[in-house]
Motif scaffolding. Sequence first.
Motif, mmCIF file in Angstrom:
data_model
loop_
_atom_site.group_PDB
_atom_site.id
_atom_site.type_symbol
_atom_site.label_atom_id
_atom_site.label_comp_id
_atom_site.label_asym_id
_atom_site.label_seq_id
_atom_site.Cartn_x
_atom_site.Cartn_y
_atom_site.Cartn_z
ATOM 1 N N VAL A 3 -21.605 37.264 20.364
ATOM 2 C CA VAL A 3 -21.376 37.860 19.039
ATOM 3 C C VAL A 3 -19.950 37.579 18.587
ATOM 4 C CG1 VAL A 3 -21.249 40.028 17.758
ATOM 5 C CG2 VAL A 3 -23.076 39.676 19.445
ATOM 6 N N ILE A 4 -18.996 37.771 19.534
ATOM 7 C CA ILE A 4 -17.586 37.535 19.181
ATOM 8 C C ILE A 4 -17.354 36.055 18.865
ATOM 9 C CG2 ILE A 4 -15.238 37.462 20.143
ATOM 10 C CD1 ILE A 4 -15.914 40.149 21.507
ATOM 11 N N GLY A 5 -17.941 35.183 19.704
ATOM 12 C CA GLY A 5 -17.795 33.756 19.471
ATOM 13 C C GLY A 5 -18.330 33.373 18.099
ATOM 14 N N ASN A 6 -19.455 33.951 17.731
ATOM 15 C CA ASN A 6 -20.067 33.664 16.439
ATOM 16 C C ASN A 6 -19.181 34.163 15.299
ATOM 17 O OD1 ASN A 6 -22.182 32.649 14.891
ATOM 18 N ND2 ASN A 6 -22.993 34.725 14.580
ATOM 19 N N ASP A 7 -18.648 35.356 15.483
ATOM 20 C CA ASP A 7 -17.757 35.951 14.485
ATOM 21 C C ASP A 7 -16.526 35.066 14.280
ATOM 22 O OD1 ASP A 7 -16.619 37.867 12.786
ATOM 23 O OD2 ASP A 7 -15.471 38.703 14.460
ATOM 24 N N ALA A 8 -15.922 34.626 15.392
ATOM 25 C CA ALA A 8 -14.739 33.774 15.317
ATOM 26 C C ALA A 8 -15.082 32.469 14.615
ATOM 27 C CB ALA A 8 -14.192 33.505 16.715
ATOM 28 N N ALA A 9 -16.241 31.891 14.942
ATOM 29 C CA ALA A 9 -16.652 30.626 14.324
ATOM 30 C C ALA A 9 -16.791 30.783 12.809
ATOM 31 C CB ALA A 9 -17.957 30.141 14.937
ATOM 32 N N LEU A 10 -17.318 31.919 12.383
ATOM 33 C CA LEU A 10 -17.447 32.176 10.938
ATOM 34 C C LEU A 10 -16.077 32.260 10.283
ATOM 35 C CD1 LEU A 10 -20.344 34.835 10.894
ATOM 36 C CD2 LEU A 10 -20.421 32.478 10.023
ATOM 37 N N ARG A 11 -15.161 32.944 10.969
ATOM 38 C CA ARG A 11 -13.805 33.054 10.412
ATOM 39 C C ARG A 11 -13.143 31.671 10.314
ATOM 40 N NH1 ARG A 11 -11.309 38.728 11.548
ATOM 41 N NH2 ARG A 11 -13.152 39.901 12.199
ATOM 42 N N ASP A 12 -13.333 30.857 11.354
ATOM 43 C CA ASP A 12 -12.749 29.508 11.310
ATOM 44 C C ASP A 12 -13.370 28.672 10.193
ATOM 45 O OD1 ASP A 12 -10.743 29.463 13.307
ATOM 46 O OD2 ASP A 12 -12.286 29.459 14.863
ATOM 47 N N ALA A 314 -4.333 37.844 9.398
ATOM 48 C CA ALA A 314 -5.731 37.926 9.838
ATOM 49 C C ALA A 314 -5.845 37.645 11.337
ATOM 50 C CB ALA A 314 -6.577 36.935 9.049
ATOM 51 N N LEU A 315 -5.086 36.667 11.839
ATOM 52 C CA LEU A 315 -5.163 36.307 13.263
ATOM 53 C C LEU A 315 -4.654 37.429 14.160
ATOM 54 C CD1 LEU A 315 -3.867 32.601 13.428
ATOM 55 C CD2 LEU A 315 -6.124 33.390 14.173
ATOM 56 N N THR A 316 -3.484 37.979 13.816
ATOM 57 C CA THR A 316 -2.948 39.046 14.690
ATOM 58 C C THR A 316 -3.791 40.313 14.551
ATOM 59 O OG1 THR A 316 -1.296 39.768 13.064
ATOM 60 C CG2 THR A 316 -0.586 38.140 14.685
ATOM 61 N N PHE A 383 -9.243 31.045 15.007
ATOM 62 C CA PHE A 383 -9.782 32.366 15.357
ATOM 63 C C PHE A 383 -10.534 32.275 16.679
ATOM 64 C CE2 PHE A 383 -8.915 32.713 10.877
ATOM 65 C CZ PHE A 383 -8.418 33.998 10.750
ATOM 66 N N ALA A 384 -11.195 31.138 16.918
ATOM 67 C CA ALA A 384 -11.912 30.954 18.184
ATOM 68 C C ALA A 384 -10.950 30.987 19.374
ATOM 69 C CB ALA A 384 -12.673 29.627 18.173
ATOM 70 N N THR A 388 -11.171 33.525 22.479
ATOM 71 C CA THR A 388 -11.157 33.051 23.872
ATOM 72 C C THR A 388 -10.034 33.730 24.651
ATOM 73 O OG1 THR A 388 -11.966 30.903 23.134
ATOM 74 C CG2 THR A 388 -10.963 30.984 25.318
ATOM 75 N N ALA A 389 -8.858 33.788 24.044
ATOM 76 C CA ALA A 389 -7.709 34.405 24.716
ATOM 77 C C ALA A 389 -8.004 35.867 25.039
ATOM 78 C CB ALA A 389 -6.467 34.296 23.839
ATOM 79 N N ALA A 390 -8.552 36.580 24.058
ATOM 80 C CA ALA A 390 -8.831 38.014 24.265
ATOM 81 C C ALA A 390 -9.830 38.199 25.402
ATOM 82 C CB ALA A 390 -9.351 38.636 22.975
ATOM 83 N N GLU A 391 -10.830 37.332 25.441
ATOM 84 C CA GLU A 391 -11.848 37.425 26.484
ATOM 85 C C GLU A 391 -11.225 37.162 27.863
ATOM 86 O OE1 GLU A 391 -15.417 35.379 25.249
ATOM 87 O OE2 GLU A 391 -15.863 34.951 27.372
ATOM 88 N N ARG A 392 -10.372 36.149 27.940
ATOM 89 C CA ARG A 392 -9.719 35.827 29.215
ATOM 90 C C ARG A 392 -8.767 36.950 29.638
ATOM 91 N NH1 ARG A 392 -8.299 29.432 28.081
ATOM 92 N NH2 ARG A 392 -10.474 28.742 27.982
ATOM 93 N N ILE A 393 -8.046 37.510 28.684
ATOM 94 C CA ILE A 393 -7.129 38.609 29.016
ATOM 95 C C ILE A 393 -7.926 39.783 29.585
ATOM 96 C CG2 ILE A 393 -5.535 40.328 28.035
ATOM 97 C CD1 ILE A 393 -4.669 38.116 25.995
#
Lengths: 402, 402
Positions: A3-12, A314-316, A383-384, A388-393
């Motif tokens: 879901v997050i990946g999809n959301d990020a892809a939409l933002r990008d 938007a990114l932060t 945004f992707a 990714t960074a948030a998921e890894r953190i």
Amino acid sequence: MTVIGNDAALRDAADPLAHLRDRFHPTPGDAVYLNGGSLGRLPTATAGIVDHVVRAEWGDGLAGARTTWFDMCERMGDRVAEVALGAHPGEVVVGDCTSVNLYKLAAAVLDADPGRRAIVTDDDNFPTDQYVLAGVAAERGGTLRRLHTDPDRGLDLDLLREAVDDDVALVSLSLVSCRSGALFDIAEVQEIAHAAGALVLWDLSHAAGAVPVDLAANGADLAVGSTYKHLFAGPGAPAFLYVRRDLHTVLAQPIHGWYGHREQLAMRGDYEADPTIRRFLTGSPPILSAVAIEAGLAVIAEAGLEALRAKSVALTGYLQELLEPTGLRLASPVDPARRGAHVTYGHPRSAQLVPLLAENGVFVDYSVPDRLRLTPAPLSTRFADVATAAERIRGVLERSGL
Amino acid sequence: MTVIGNDAALRDAADPLAHLRDRFHPTPGDAVYLNGGSLGRLPTATAGIVDHVVRAEWGDGLAGARTTWFDMCERMGDRVAEVALGAHPGEVVVGDCTSVNLYKLAAAVLDADPGRRAIVTDDDNFPTDQYVLAGVAAERGGTLRRLHTDPDRGLDLDLLREAVDDDVALVSLSLVSCRSGALFDIAEVQEIAHAAGALVLWDLSHAAGAVPVDLAANGADLAVGSTYKHLFAGPGAPAFLYVRRDLHTVLAQPIHGWYGHREQLAMRGDYEADPTIRRFLTGSPPILSAVAIEAGLAVIAEAGLEALRAKSVALTGYLQELLEPTGLRLASPVDPARRGAHVTYGHPRSAQLVPLLAENGVFVDYSVPDRLRLTPAPLSTRFADVATAAERIRGVLERSGL
């Protein structure tokens, strides 16, 4: 796709600046680089620009190249002024490092009015600024007043109002705090200082290229700043220095040299300071590092600072939202509009966490004593990447038990 | 082949350093470059070194590169110390420009002893040195004593003996005069200064890489100098600064910054100067320009300074011999052993002559008011180049009627 990946892809997909990411050297492997607040990414055009100066101008140029280089400081300064600072032509030069430029301007201000001996700064200002300002003040029989700042939220302007009296020659602050990212209101600070007859010297190291600055519109007095963070000029590239035009002949800096002389190549007689912005120069600028300023500025100019700032907010904001569940303590102003292009978190084991994150492909900066500074530079970060960074953190925090 | 051409070819055939010319970027066309005293030629290895730092370290390096760069100033300094200055490890750093380094050291000396307020220099010293020294002295309630120097032959040391009294804190001179090329005897000057309790600060800009300097063997106090002339480091490359070890804790320079702090990355508290040579640093060095110092040093190290100096003396002696019939007035000491790596001529129309020579493929430097400075850098210049240059100079003088 999550879901997050999809959301990020939409933002990008909706990002009007997405195409500019190709103007930067690709991040190796699957690394996510969130350390643009230490060193901006390499623009792809830079290697060619530097190589041209080395081989064609230096190697083949013989007599001609040197003439081209003699106005490098003003030429690059004008470009930084136009693209990143909102300053007029002839108000900015590039040369020396940020600390030397800060020394020159703070000394010039103290020397201009023997009746005012105090400089005001805050205790969360970049340490080297505090060192320089304390040194300049002590050397001139003055004092540095260091206001206590909330390290997470920034300076309470009431403290500034109380501190600025008629012994204060200069207020020197970082427009964007290197640690918390707290963003001052230029006009508000200047109003307080000017009301007491003091000038304001901004350190724009974390602001230039990160937020619209508009020095001319704001009637700013003085500024210095780094070019290697949000201006992408490369390691140790020379810093910029801004002086409002009407102050050029009022202020004189103490490190005299041929680049600041009224007749640079006359090579005779006593020192006579140039009447223009050149009087704030001293000696030869490092040309290979100076020409590297061009490429990043071109990308920033193409994006436009307003669009760049909108993406940065938007990114932060997105990063903040995704890190919320981790329990990391936000050590920046909550509102993205009140900070620069980075967001900072507190964690008692930050010093261990930063290298561990790097091993897991997330590059962030460590700040003493317990901070993680995350800078998703808007031109080189998707945004992707943030997702990714948030998921890894989250993963590293869970697995490591830190 | 002409007699002169044949003679030059024999000299080149006997030159033990002839093979090192291939380590420099070829001079375009049939140009002869005799301006190594302004900017040394490009070593062929430099483009690759710089490109590696740009693409591999900056572009691909992410976290690792920055750590490498943190000790760049000392690392390059140690290399300059070893190859060109005869100084001990830990006595030289590279960073800032020559003028800023001169300011730091002159200020440090005046600040160390409030009982001595005078600086002595000579009026043929590089103008920017005179500007810096006059500025530092005035700022500290002192004076600059400028000794009159024969612009062709150098300073009469009797004048120095008379000028250095117990109010003199510092004698600052260029070991090799930028204009006449006159070479001081380090030990002789130091003996005069030390006898009066003053320190000596050498500007080695035209000496480092041109003559053996041996700072340690000569017990030198302080020095600064350019890397872009006889060290081939490229346009505006950062300058070096030398302080003899026992003076490190006696002297403190006024431009404080994180690179000079005892704990560079501690990022907290007040300024505490590092006890080592680092205390003379301030901020980030320009990395692309700093790494370019490596390649030229490697060639110098391979040649050895004694062999390099022997060839230099032979080259300028040969040039002098070939220019004798032109009637150009020698404006340098007659004995090649009493000058650095350049030889200077006076001609009333020098300002017109220099561009005319360039059009005819001979690149030399113009010095005010009427000088032609010829620098046949020994590593990148053949005897045949000197013969060609002399022939073209003769031709231009004859044809132009200048």
